[in-house]
Design a protein around this motif. Sequence first.
Motif, PDB file in Angstrom:
ATOM      1  N   HIS A  61      27.362  45.378  39.150  1.00 17.07           N
ATOM      2  CA  HIS A  61      28.354  45.007  38.141  1.00 17.07           C
ATOM      3  C   HIS A  61      29.642  45.828  38.264  1.00 17.07           C
ATOM      4  CE1 HIS A  61      24.795  43.490  35.520  1.00 17.07           C
ATOM      5  NE2 HIS A  61      25.166  42.618  36.434  1.00 17.07           N
ATOM      6  N   VAL A  62      30.077  46.091  39.482  1.00 18.43           N
ATOM      7  CA  VAL A  62      31.339  46.782  39.728  1.00 18.43           C
ATOM      8  C   VAL A  62      32.137  45.992  40.756  1.00 18.43           C
ATOM      9  CG1 VAL A  62      30.403  49.055  39.169  1.00 18.43           C
ATOM     10  CG2 VAL A  62      30.401  48.261  41.538  1.00 18.43           C
ATOM     11  N   VAL A  63      33.441  46.193  40.739  1.00 22.36           N
ATOM     12  CA  VAL A  63      34.325  45.511  41.691  1.00 22.36           C
ATOM     13  C   VAL A  63      35.254  46.533  42.319  1.00 22.36           C
ATOM     14  CG1 VAL A  63      34.242  43.294  40.495  1.00 22.36           C
ATOM     15  CG2 VAL A  63      35.979  44.978  39.853  1.00 22.36           C
ATOM     16  N   LEU A  64      35.876  46.147  43.420  1.00 26.37           N
ATOM     17  CA  LEU A  64      36.835  47.002  44.113  1.00 26.37           C
ATOM     18  C   LEU A  64      38.238  46.515  43.795  1.00 26.37           C
ATOM     19  CD1 LEU A  64      36.859  49.401  46.117  1.00 26.37           C
ATOM     20  CD2 LEU A  64      37.075  47.709  47.961  1.00 26.37           C
ATOM     21  N   VAL A  65      39.100  47.440  43.332  1.00 27.95           N
ATOM     22  CA  VAL A  65      40.465  47.072  42.966  1.00 27.95           C
ATOM     23  C   VAL A  65      41.459  47.925  43.738  1.00 27.95           C
ATOM     24  CG1 VAL A  65      39.736  46.374  40.653  1.00 27.95           C
ATOM     25  CG2 VAL A  65      40.631  48.690  41.013  1.00 27.95           C
ATOM     26  N   ASP A  66      42.702  47.452  43.762  1.00 25.92           N
ATOM     27  CA  ASP A  66      43.761  48.163  44.471  1.00 25.92           C
ATOM     28  C   ASP A  66      44.509  49.099  43.537  1.00 25.92           C
ATOM     29  OD1 ASP A  66      45.481  46.569  42.954  1.00 25.92           O
ATOM     30  OD2 ASP A  66      45.976  45.223  44.616  1.00 25.92           O
ATOM     31  N   GLY A  67      45.631  49.619  43.999  1.00 28.75           N
ATOM     32  CA  GLY A  67      46.399  50.586  43.236  1.00 28.75           C
ATOM     33  C   GLY A  67      47.052  50.039  41.983  1.00 28.75           C
ATOM     34  N   LYS A  68      47.015  48.728  41.795  1.00 25.58           N
ATOM     35  CA  LYS A  68      47.523  48.113  40.568  1.00 25.58           C
ATOM     36  C   LYS A  68      46.387  47.669  39.645  1.00 25.58           C
ATOM     37  CE  LYS A  68      51.827  46.383  42.610  1.00 25.58           C
ATOM     38  NZ  LYS A  68      52.653  45.169  42.867  1.00 25.58           N
ATOM     39  N   GLY A  69      45.159  47.846  40.100  1.00 25.04           N
ATOM     40  CA  GLY A  69      44.015  47.412  39.310  1.00 25.04           C
ATOM     41  C   GLY A  69      43.616  45.975  39.554  1.00 25.04           C
ATOM     42  N   ASP A  70      44.176  45.368  40.597  1.00 25.07           N
ATOM     43  CA  ASP A  70      43.871  43.969  40.915  1.00 25.07           C
ATOM     44  C   ASP A  70      42.666  43.884  41.850  1.00 25.07           C
ATOM     45  OD1 ASP A  70      46.041  43.098  39.419  1.00 25.07           O
ATOM     46  OD2 ASP A  70      47.407  43.204  41.149  1.00 25.07           O
ATOM     47  N   LEU A  71      41.869  42.853  41.653  1.00 26.26           N
ATOM     48  CA  LEU A  71      40.688  42.624  42.481  1.00 26.26           C
ATOM     49  C   LEU A  71      41.092  42.411  43.934  1.00 26.26           C
ATOM     50  CD1 LEU A  71      37.554  42.071  42.420  1.00 26.26           C
ATOM     51  CD2 LEU A  71      38.165  39.638  42.220  1.00 26.26           C
ATOM     52  N   LEU A  72      40.406  43.098  44.829  1.00 26.19           N
ATOM     53  CA  LEU A  72      40.695  42.915  46.245  1.00 26.19           C
ATOM     54  C   LEU A  72      40.093  41.606  46.743  1.00 26.19           C
ATOM     55  CD1 LEU A  72      40.164  46.464  47.773  1.00 26.19           C
ATOM     56  CD2 LEU A  72      42.294  45.236  47.483  1.00 26.19           C
ATOM     57  N   PRO A  73      40.760  40.916  47.635  1.00 26.11           N
ATOM     58  CA  PRO A  73      40.213  39.666  48.179  1.00 26.11           C
ATOM     59  C   PRO A  73      38.944  39.937  48.979  1.00 26.11           C
ATOM     60  CG  PRO A  73      42.163  40.360  49.402  1.00 26.11           C
ATOM     61  CD  PRO A  73      42.074  41.243  48.211  1.00 26.11           C
ATOM     62  N   GLY A  74      38.079  38.946  48.998  1.00 29.46           N
ATOM     63  CA  GLY A  74      36.841  39.066  49.749  1.00 29.46           C
ATOM     64  C   GLY A  74      35.608  39.154  48.881  1.00 29.46           C
ATOM     65  N   ASP A  75      35.791  39.410  47.587  1.00 31.67           N
ATOM     66  CA  ASP A  75      34.663  39.454  46.657  1.00 31.67           C
ATOM     67  C   ASP A  75      34.417  38.042  46.139  1.00 31.67           C
ATOM     68  OD1 ASP A  75      32.854  39.875  44.527  1.00 31.67           O
ATOM     69  OD2 ASP A  75      33.654  41.879  44.175  1.00 31.67           O
ATOM     70  N   THR A  76      33.296  37.454  46.527  1.00 34.02           N
ATOM     71  CA  THR A  76      32.996  36.062  46.176  1.00 34.02           C
ATOM     72  C   THR A  76      32.003  35.945  45.024  1.00 34.02           C
ATOM     73  OG1 THR A  76      31.219  35.995  47.831  1.00 34.02           O
ATOM     74  CG2 THR A  76      33.435  35.325  48.547  1.00 34.02           C
ATOM     75  N   ARG A  77      31.745  37.020  44.319  1.00 32.08           N
ATOM     76  CA  ARG A  77      30.720  37.003  43.262  1.00 32.08           C
ATOM     77  C   ARG A  77      31.230  36.436  41.940  1.00 32.08           C
ATOM     78  NH1 ARG A  77      29.256  43.042  42.866  1.00 32.08           N
ATOM     79  NH2 ARG A  77      31.522  43.138  43.142  1.00 32.08           N
ATOM     80  N   GLY A  78      32.525  36.266  41.806  1.00 29.99           N
ATOM     81  CA  GLY A  78      33.085  35.734  40.574  1.00 29.99           C
ATOM     82  C   GLY A  78      33.232  36.756  39.468  1.00 29.99           C
ATOM     83  N   LEU A  79      33.120  38.043  39.784  1.00 26.22           N
ATOM     84  CA  LEU A  79      33.277  39.086  38.781  1.00 26.22           C
ATOM     85  C   LEU A  79      34.760  39.362  38.537  1.00 26.22           C
ATOM     86  CD1 LEU A  79      30.523  41.626  39.921  1.00 26.22           C
ATOM     87  CD2 LEU A  79      30.354  39.826  38.196  1.00 26.22           C
ATOM     88  N   ILE A  80      35.056  39.813  37.322  1.00 26.84           N
ATOM     89  CA  ILE A  80      36.430  40.110  36.926  1.00 26.84           C
ATOM     90  C   ILE A  80      36.530  41.595  36.614  1.00 26.84           C
ATOM     91  CG2 ILE A  80      38.245  39.638  35.237  1.00 26.84           C
ATOM     92  CD1 ILE A  80      36.906  36.919  34.760  1.00 26.84           C
ATOM     93  N   PRO A  81      37.538  42.288  37.145  1.00 28.78           N
ATOM     94  CA  PRO A  81      37.692  43.714  36.806  1.00 28.78           C
ATOM     95  C   PRO A  81      37.935  43.885  35.315  1.00 28.78           C
ATOM     96  CG  PRO A  81      39.113  43.089  38.649  1.00 28.78           C
ATOM     97  CD  PRO A  81      38.572  41.817  38.067  1.00 28.78           C
ATOM     98  N   SER A  82      37.546  45.028  34.811  1.00 29.00           N
ATOM     99  CA  SER A  82      37.889  45.368  33.438  1.00 29.00           C
ATOM    100  C   SER A  82      39.372  45.131  33.212  1.00 29.00           C
ATOM    101  CB  SER A  82      37.559  46.841  33.164  1.00 29.00           C
ATOM    102  OG  SER A  82      38.197  47.289  31.995  1.00 29.00           O
TER     103      SER A  82
END
Length: 211
Positions: A61-82
């Motif tokens: 239940h975690v995702v990888l985000v960039d320096g702006k807090g945006d979800l990095l491409p490549g995650d196909t699980r459909g999860l949304i960052p906080s």
Amino acid sequence: MIDERRLREAGAVLAAESARFASMGWMRGTSGNLSLTLDRDPLRLAVTASGFDKSELAPEHVVLVDGKGDLLPGDTRGLIPSAEAGLHARIAAVTGAGAAVHVHAMAAVEAGFHWPEGVAISDMEMLKGIGHSAHGERVVIPVVQNSQDMVELGDRFEAVYRRPAGGIAEVPAIIVASHGMYAWGEDVAAARRHTEITEWLLRFTVRTRAR
């Protein structure tokens, strides 16, 4: 490219921390969020995903985000960052933190209500736990007004962040008015310690304030 093994390892760490804070009543339901800084150049953070009960958070239940807090491409699980991933990223960028914690501890909300210009604390032994002397210092935990815009909220955080000699903030925590608190540290253990000690100091200050 997302390193799934590394992300899952970070997820296991954040899930354990989430369960700890939920058991204290500081992450009720789906509230609150946590992050781990995985890379600096470019900035990459593992952040808890939105919509999950923090007492039951799982490593996935975690995702990888960039320096702006945006979800990095490549995650196909459909999860949304906080929704607050952007502020976690700003804290990591500005403070150099390796981990950050956001909780909805009642003491922080009450303190922000009573002292909107900042919560002053002095002559408390527990101040040692956030890098200060027990006596002879007046420490102020900053308070900023809340915003749903993480860029705006990040600007407010950065405006009150202290940068004395040595690069260490006056306190490794901030209160967001009518919302909760953020605390951070060089690693998960430090972020946890700063969260717990700051909450204790705020709880004491609220309970002993002049009526």
